[in-house]
Design an enzyme around this catalytic site. Structure first.
Site, PDB file in Angstrom:
ATOM      1  CD  GLU A   1      -2.942  -0.494   2.324  1.00 47.24           C
ATOM      2  OE1 GLU A   1      -4.199  -1.120   2.321  1.00 47.24           O
ATOM      3  OE2 GLU A   1      -2.510  -0.169   3.360  1.00 47.24           O
ATOM      4  CB  CYS A   2       0.768   4.345   0.342  1.00 52.65           C
ATOM      5  SG  CYS A   2       0.954   6.010  -0.165  1.00 52.65           S
ATOM      6  N   GLY A   3       3.453   3.387   0.258  1.00 50.87           N
ATOM      7  CA  GLY A   3       4.901   3.435   0.199  1.00 50.87           C
ATOM      8  C   GLY A   3       5.291   2.009   0.088  1.00 50.87           C
TER       9      GLY A   3
END
Length: 440
Positions: free
Chosen positions: A330-332
């Site tokens: 997720e994201c990072g």
């Protein structure tokens, strides 16, 4: 489902961000805990940094409540985490009434909706710098904007002098608004920040001493007894289920680069019997080889891109797992699964290479908002066609995303966004942080 009687509570909110409500929140949590109360913190809205500060202040895990992304059953299930506490203290996000334009699963996502639903009276933290009696007009407007919203009173922050306080109190008396505290201006009552807001709690150089200082400051300037007396709650709620785990044995990246996981998800996974197997990519640890799933949450990989690129054991273990079993980011975490990450200085760092994604922080671009995703391919715990709700918040720019899109993604108003996530083999990733799946 069983009916529960929840403890009385309060919502700490403000007209806008930057008024000092987080330091008030932390000081209040610690002061009440020092008085022997079991205090249950909550955070209204999609924030993954504040709950860690709440835990440090209260000694009890904090949970997010979100009326846009969460169905009513999930809201009440999370509210049920307050069972056994003496008092609830919730922190709002942005301004009290700020939300989106299009209704979500329960509401528009405002702190006022959370407070109204739970019956928590609002304590409005006002930055009174640069005004006197006019502060009462602001507070009165907030109280009268939604007459059915329970309202406890105001805490006046950054008051310049006794004369300043007298003038403001005159206005509040005229408006019939209780003053629960007056905080004099102090430059040291701020928390360090970076581009996503506050630094992480684990990174604060002396967090416990800072929170203890906030508690002492509040004791000196806030009527704690009046605040406790103002707390209230709805008579009871029906406890529903928390989210189920996406696998039985979950290897979860957890360190300064990967720490943004919503507490209600972890609690749901634990409660359903899943095993959480933490590992640290920054310490060059490989995920457990017998894990069913590797999950890389969001965080700050851009601040640690060099060590991540050099972590050979971690990268080899991740690639080995992905040959036969699912990996999700997720994201990072999604960026770390990609081909490369370019930092703010323009230096390219090779990432895991499990996806073709290339992201850059050299030219920052702000991405913020709720997200609704319809999956076009499976991701751990969810089949194609499932609808997910989440939130996106980052400054990276996509330079390459050659893999197949994972989902059709839109903002809260239904407008499509280009950050669709992607998938390749057993690997999936999204730019949004999942909060909950929509009920079928």
């Amino acid at each position: 489902m069983t009916d529960m009687i929840l403890p009385p509570g309060l919502m700490i909110s403000a007209p806008a961000s930057g008024t000092g409500k987080t330091t008030v929140m932390l000081g209040l949590l610690r002061a009440l805990a020092e008085d022997g109360l079991t205090v249950q913190p909550f955070k209204s809205g999609p924030d993954y940094i504040d709950p860690a500060f709440h835990l440090a202040a209260a000694g009890r895990s904090s949970f997010n409540l979100d009326t846009w992304a969460m169905a009513p059953d999930l809201l009440t299930a999370i509210a049920g985490e307050a069972a056994g506490a003496d008092i609830v203290v919730a922190e709002g996000s942005m301004g009290l009434y700020d939300g989106v334009a299009t209704r979500g699963l329960t509401g528009m996502g405002s702190s006022a909706e959370t407070a109204r639903r739970m019956g928590w009276p609002v304590v409005l933290v006002l930055d009174v710098g640069g005004q006197a009696q006019s502060a009462a007009a602001t507070a009165l407007g907030f109280r009268n904007y939604a007459p059915d919203l329970p309202f406890a009173g105001v805490i006046l922050n950054r008051c310049a002098s006794p004369r300043h306080e007298r003038l403001i109190r005159l206005g509040m008396e005229r408006a019939g608004l209780p003053v629960l505290g007056v905080l004099p201006r102090r430059g040291d009552l701020t928390l360090p920040e970076r581009h996503l807001g506050l630094i992480q709690a684990v990174e604060h150089p002396d967090l416990d001493a800072a929170i203890a200082g906030y508690a002492t400051f509040l004791r000196e300037h806030v009527d704690l007894e009046a605040i406790r007396a103002a707390a209230a709650c709805n008579a009871g709620v029906a406890a529903g289920p928390l989210p189920v785990p996406p696998a039985q044995r979950i290897a979860l990246a957890r360190d300064a680069a990967f720490s943004f996981t919503y507490p209600h998800l972890l609690e749901g996974w634990h409660r359903a019997g899943a095993e959480i197997l933490p590992f640290s990519p920054l310490a060059d640890e490989a995920p457990a080889p017998d894990a069913d799933l590797v999950w890389l949450p969001g965080g700050y990989p851009e601040l640690h891109a060099g060590p991540l690129a050099a972590a050979q054991t971690y990268r080899a273990g991740l690639r080995k797992h992905a040959e036969t079993k699912p990996v999700h980011g997720e994201c990072g975490g999604y960026m770390a699964l990609g081909e490369a990450l370019i930092d703010k200085n323009g230096t390219r760092h090779e990432m895991a290479g499990l996806l073709g994604l290339v992201t850059s922080y050299e030219k920052r671009k702000f991405h913020l908002g709720y997200r609704r995703a319809h999956l076009q391919a499976p991701m751990p715990g969810h089949a194609p066609g499932a609808a997910l709700r989440g939130h996106e918040f980052h400054y990276s720019t996509i330079l390459a995303q050659p893999d197949a899109p994972l989902a059709q993604v839109a903002d809260a108003d239904g407008n499509p966004v280009p950050e669709t996530g992607s998938h390749r083999g057993h690997v999936t990733g999204t730019f949004f942080h999942m909060i909950a799946g929509e009920p079928e």
